[in-house]
Design an enzyme around this catalytic site. Structure first.
Site, PDB file in Angstrom:
ATOM      1  N   HIS A   1       0.859  -1.181   0.000  1.00  0.00           N
ATOM      2  CA  HIS A   1       0.000   0.000   0.000  1.00  0.00           C
ATOM      3  C   HIS A   1       0.891   1.226   0.000  1.00  0.00           C
ATOM      4  CE1 HIS A   1      -3.081   2.875   1.220  1.00  0.00           C
ATOM      5  NE2 HIS A   1      -3.929   1.983   0.746  1.00  0.00           N
TER       6      HIS A   1
ATOM      7  N   ASP B   1      -7.930  -5.548   0.233  1.00  0.00           N
ATOM      8  CA  ASP B   1      -8.428  -6.387  -0.853  1.00  0.00           C
ATOM      9  C   ASP B   1      -8.010  -7.840  -0.728  1.00  0.00           C
ATOM     10  OD1 ASP B   1      -9.829  -4.445  -2.183  1.00  0.00           O
ATOM     11  OD2 ASP B   1      -8.032  -3.665  -3.137  1.00  0.00           O
TER      12      ASP B   1
HETATM   13  N1  ACO Z   1       4.125  -7.546  -4.698  1.00  0.00           N
HETATM   14  C1  ACO Z   1       5.476  -7.536  -4.880  1.00  0.00           C
HETATM   15  N2  ACO Z   1       6.264  -6.455  -4.730  1.00  0.00           N
HETATM   16  C2  ACO Z   1       5.666  -5.324  -4.390  1.00  0.00           C
HETATM   17  C3  ACO Z   1       4.259  -5.242  -4.167  1.00  0.00           C
HETATM   18  C4  ACO Z   1       3.510  -6.423  -4.342  1.00  0.00           C
HETATM   19  N3  ACO Z   1       2.174  -6.401  -4.162  1.00  0.00           N
HETATM   20  N4  ACO Z   1       3.932  -3.978  -3.841  1.00  0.00           N
HETATM   21  C5  ACO Z   1       5.086  -3.279  -3.846  1.00  0.00           C
HETATM   22  N5  ACO Z   1       6.136  -4.098  -4.165  1.00  0.00           N
HETATM   23  C6  ACO Z   1       7.565  -3.738  -4.219  1.00  0.00           C
HETATM   24  C7  ACO Z   1       7.882  -2.863  -5.431  1.00  0.00           C
HETATM   25  O1  ACO Z   1       8.242  -3.649  -6.563  1.00  0.00           O
HETATM   26  C8  ACO Z   1       9.035  -2.056  -4.910  1.00  0.00           C
HETATM   27  O2  ACO Z   1      10.174  -2.891  -4.879  1.00  0.00           O
HETATM   28  P1  ACO Z   1      11.653  -2.264  -5.185  1.00  0.00           P
HETATM   29  O3  ACO Z   1      11.901  -1.275  -4.087  1.00  0.00           O
HETATM   30  O4  ACO Z   1      12.566  -3.439  -5.163  1.00  0.00           O
HETATM   31  O5  ACO Z   1      11.557  -1.609  -6.534  1.00  0.00           O
HETATM   32  C9  ACO Z   1       8.669  -1.802  -3.447  1.00  0.00           C
HETATM   33  O6  ACO Z   1       7.824  -2.908  -3.075  1.00  0.00           O
HETATM   34  C10 ACO Z   1       7.936  -0.487  -3.203  1.00  0.00           C
HETATM   35  O7  ACO Z   1       6.736  -0.497  -3.953  1.00  0.00           O
HETATM   36  P2  ACO Z   1       6.172   0.708  -4.794  1.00  0.00           P
HETATM   37  O8  ACO Z   1       5.718   0.204  -6.126  1.00  0.00           O
HETATM   38  O9  ACO Z   1       7.123   1.860  -4.780  1.00  0.00           O
HETATM   39  O10 ACO Z   1       4.921   1.071  -3.921  1.00  0.00           O
HETATM   40  P3  ACO Z   1       3.750   2.034  -4.323  1.00  0.00           P
HETATM   41  O11 ACO Z   1       3.404   2.777  -3.116  1.00  0.00           O
HETATM   42  O12 ACO Z   1       4.085   2.827  -5.542  1.00  0.00           O
HETATM   43  O13 ACO Z   1       2.574   1.023  -4.743  1.00  0.00           O
HETATM   44  C11 ACO Z   1       0.717  -0.407  -4.623  1.00  0.00           C
HETATM   45  C12 ACO Z   1       1.556   0.663  -3.903  1.00  0.00           C
HETATM   46  C13 ACO Z   1       0.291   0.122  -6.010  1.00  0.00           C
HETATM   47  C14 ACO Z   1      -0.555  -0.670  -3.818  1.00  0.00           C
HETATM   48  C15 ACO Z   1       1.542  -1.691  -4.762  1.00  0.00           C
HETATM   49  O14 ACO Z   1       1.931  -2.155  -3.496  1.00  0.00           O
HETATM   50  C16 ACO Z   1       0.800  -2.784  -5.522  1.00  0.00           C
HETATM   51  O15 ACO Z   1       0.789  -2.777  -6.766  1.00  0.00           O
HETATM   52  N6  ACO Z   1       0.164  -3.761  -4.792  1.00  0.00           N
HETATM   53  C17 ACO Z   1      -0.610  -4.805  -5.433  1.00  0.00           C
HETATM   54  C18 ACO Z   1      -1.938  -4.278  -5.876  1.00  0.00           C
HETATM   55  C19 ACO Z   1      -2.892  -4.047  -4.727  1.00  0.00           C
HETATM   56  O16 ACO Z   1      -3.095  -4.898  -3.874  1.00  0.00           O
HETATM   57  N7  ACO Z   1      -3.525  -2.870  -4.751  1.00  0.00           N
HETATM   58  C20 ACO Z   1      -4.524  -2.499  -3.763  1.00  0.00           C
HETATM   59  C21 ACO Z   1      -4.073  -1.347  -2.953  1.00  0.00           C
HETATM   60  S1  ACO Z   1      -5.226  -1.007  -1.664  1.00  0.00           S
HETATM   61  C22 ACO Z   1      -6.517  -0.279  -2.431  1.00  0.00           C
HETATM   62  O17 ACO Z   1      -6.414   0.394  -3.417  1.00  0.00           O
HETATM   63  C23 ACO Z   1      -7.793  -0.508  -1.858  1.00  0.00           C
END
Ligand code: ACO
Length: 435
Positions: free
Chosen positions: A311, A369
């Site tokens: 998140h 979720d």
């Molecule tokens: N699975 C694997 N790796 C992940 C995940 C994940 N679900 N989420 C983040 N990471 C990793 C990224 O690849 C990144 O790794 P790095 O530092 O080696 O490059 C690190 O964790 C930081 O992640 P960011 O992408 O910078 O985080 P951001 O805040 O931009 O994204 C998000 C947040 C979009 C929710 C992301 O965690 C994601 O795509 N999760 C899966 C989708 C999801 O469940 N969305 C629902 C969110 S809650 C809602 O909207 C109700």
């Protein structure tokens, strides 16, 4: 408005004697915020913050999140207390009006909402224009946007009464549109709302009943649906809410603004994740396949994500996920579902992810979720409707945030800046002179 400046931060342009003192603003809770509004005038520079991870775009009294501590408050009330002791219609009142209602206020509010649950008959025709296999979120974007055409002429958004009625209409009609999107997809007749039922029960009634036989809404399912709606009602300045605010900042029609929010919510990185979680669990299929799946998630060269994890703000357990997990167990228990292979799989996936350094070091925890899809599936809701249900709940948050923005005297059109990286100024070359 935010509190007066509690201090300042001074920014100096390297290699010059030019500096600016930026006031530090504070809210009721949360970190201080540097007010950069005079930065460009004083130093001639903008700030760069793609994804807005470090930027407050507004001040708001509605929802507070402490991502490090895993705290979520609606109007100051912890989500755990609200999920336990309140219900969706009361939460809608709270989010919109700022205070909990007394019994008479709640009754009047509920009546106000139920008075608007029917759709203009002409709206039925919009559904016929869609393919039967259209995703219901596409239908939601279209039909909610189409409401703008029905309530446009008499819509002065600066009139509080007009805003109040627009809010009632949206909160009341969105479940009807959602249920009809589903009915259209499965080829069943549209079911008209029943105002003697509560908000969640009426929604289930419109989704599940058919004219051919009586339908009794299960109180267990109605309670579970209500809980899901409560947990999704608002979440401060997330992508879809910011979209609603940005669209609304132009003075656009509120129904069109909410349609924009629905479009933003649909993406798998946001509200579309609940549907994506179920798809992911289905693809993993068996606990034996989890290690290979986790290896793919960790592989920098793959774009596979562990859906339902991570998140932008929570760097700790999403408090909604904790409640959702408990609710999931309760609902399965009450429905007498002893073995739900998807739940077992989800729990094993969660256990492994929470002990894996990849997820620990990045502070990736289950979000709301991760469990909501499993509950909805157990309730017999088809996967394609998961994000639609999120949209029904979040409409209350969007409407509250839109209303707050319009009522803010300092509100301006939202207009971010950019770093331009395209071609520098150059002269046009006539086509016969181009190489
Ligand atoms: N699975 C694997 N790796 C992940 C995940 C994940 N679900 N989420 C983040 N990471 C990793 C990224 O690849 C990144 O790794 P790095 O530092 O080696 O490059 C690190 O964790 C930081 O992640 P960011 O992408 O910078 O985080 P951001 O805040 O931009 O994204 C998000 C947040 C979009 C929710 C992301 O965690 C994601 O795509 N999760 C899966 C989708 C999801 O469940 N969305 C629902 C969110 S809650 C809602 O909207 C109700």
């Amino acid at each position: 408005m935010s509190n007066p400046a509690t201090g300042s931060v001074t920014l100096t342009l390297d290699g010059s004697n030019r500096s600016v003192s930026l006031p530090l603003l504070g809210g009721t809770l949360g970190p201080q915020v540097a007010d950069i509004r005079k930065l460009y005038n004083e130093l001639g520079i903008f700030t760069f913050d793609p994804g807005y991870g470090g930027t407050a775009a507004c001040d708001s009294k509605i929802t507070y999140i402490d991502g490090d501590e895993g705290v979520l408050l609606y109007r100051g009330y912890p989500i755990e207390q609200l999920a336990e002791q309140s219900d969706f219609i009361e939460i809608a009142y709270l989010l919109m009006n700022g205070e909990l209602p007394n019994a008479a206020e709640l009754k009047a509010f509920e009546t106000g909402v139920t008075r608007h649950t029917m759709l203009h008959e002409q709206i039925r025709n919009f559904f016929q224009g869609f393919r039967r296999d259209a995703h219901p979120m596409a239908v939601m974007c279209g039909v909610v946007g189409a409401l703008a055409a029905f309530y446009h002429d008499n819509l002065d958004i600066h009139d509080p009464e007009v805003r109040r009625i627009a809010a009632f209409r949206l909160i009341a009609k969105v479940p009807t549109i959602a249920a009809w999107a589903y009915k259209y997809a499965i080829g069943q007749p549209f079911v008209y709302p029943r105002n003697d039922l509560g908000y969640a029960a009426n929604f289930l009634y419109m989704l599940n009943s058919v004219p051919a036989e009586p339908y009794e809404v299960s109180p267990i399912l109605a309670r579970a649906m209500d809980r899901i709606l409560v947990l999704h009602a608002d979440h401060e300045q997330n992508a879809s809410t910011s979209t609603v605010r940005l669209a609304g900042s132009t003075g656009a029609n509120p129904f069109a603004c909410i349609a924009a929010g629905i479009a933003a919510l649909w993406g798998p990185a946001h509200g579309g994740a609940n549907e994506a979680v179920l798809k992911m669990l289905g693809e993993i299929g068996h606990a034996d396949n989890i290690p290979a799946f986790i290896a793919k998630v960790k592989d920098k060269n793959s774009d596979v994500k562990l859906m339902g994890f991570g998140h932008r703000v929570y760097k700790n357990f999403d408090p909604r996920a904790k409640i959702m997990k408990e609710t999931c167990h309760e609902v399965l228990g009450e429905l007498g579902i002893k073995d739900e292979p998807l739940l077992d799989l989800a729990m094993e996936l969660e256990r492994i992810a929470l002990t894996d350094d990849y997820f620990i070091s990045r502070k990736l925890y289950p979000n709301v979720d991760f469990y909501s899809g499993i509950i909805l599936k157990a309730m017999g809701i088809p996967t394609s409707m998961f994000t639609v249900i999120f949209a029904v709940a979040r409409t209350v948050g969007w409407v509250s945030q839109w209303k707050e923005m319009i009522e803010d005297p300092s509100q301006r059109i939202g207009r971010p800046r950019q770093i331009y990286t395209g071609a520098a100024t150059r002269d046009f070359v006539p086509i016969d002179k181009r190489g």
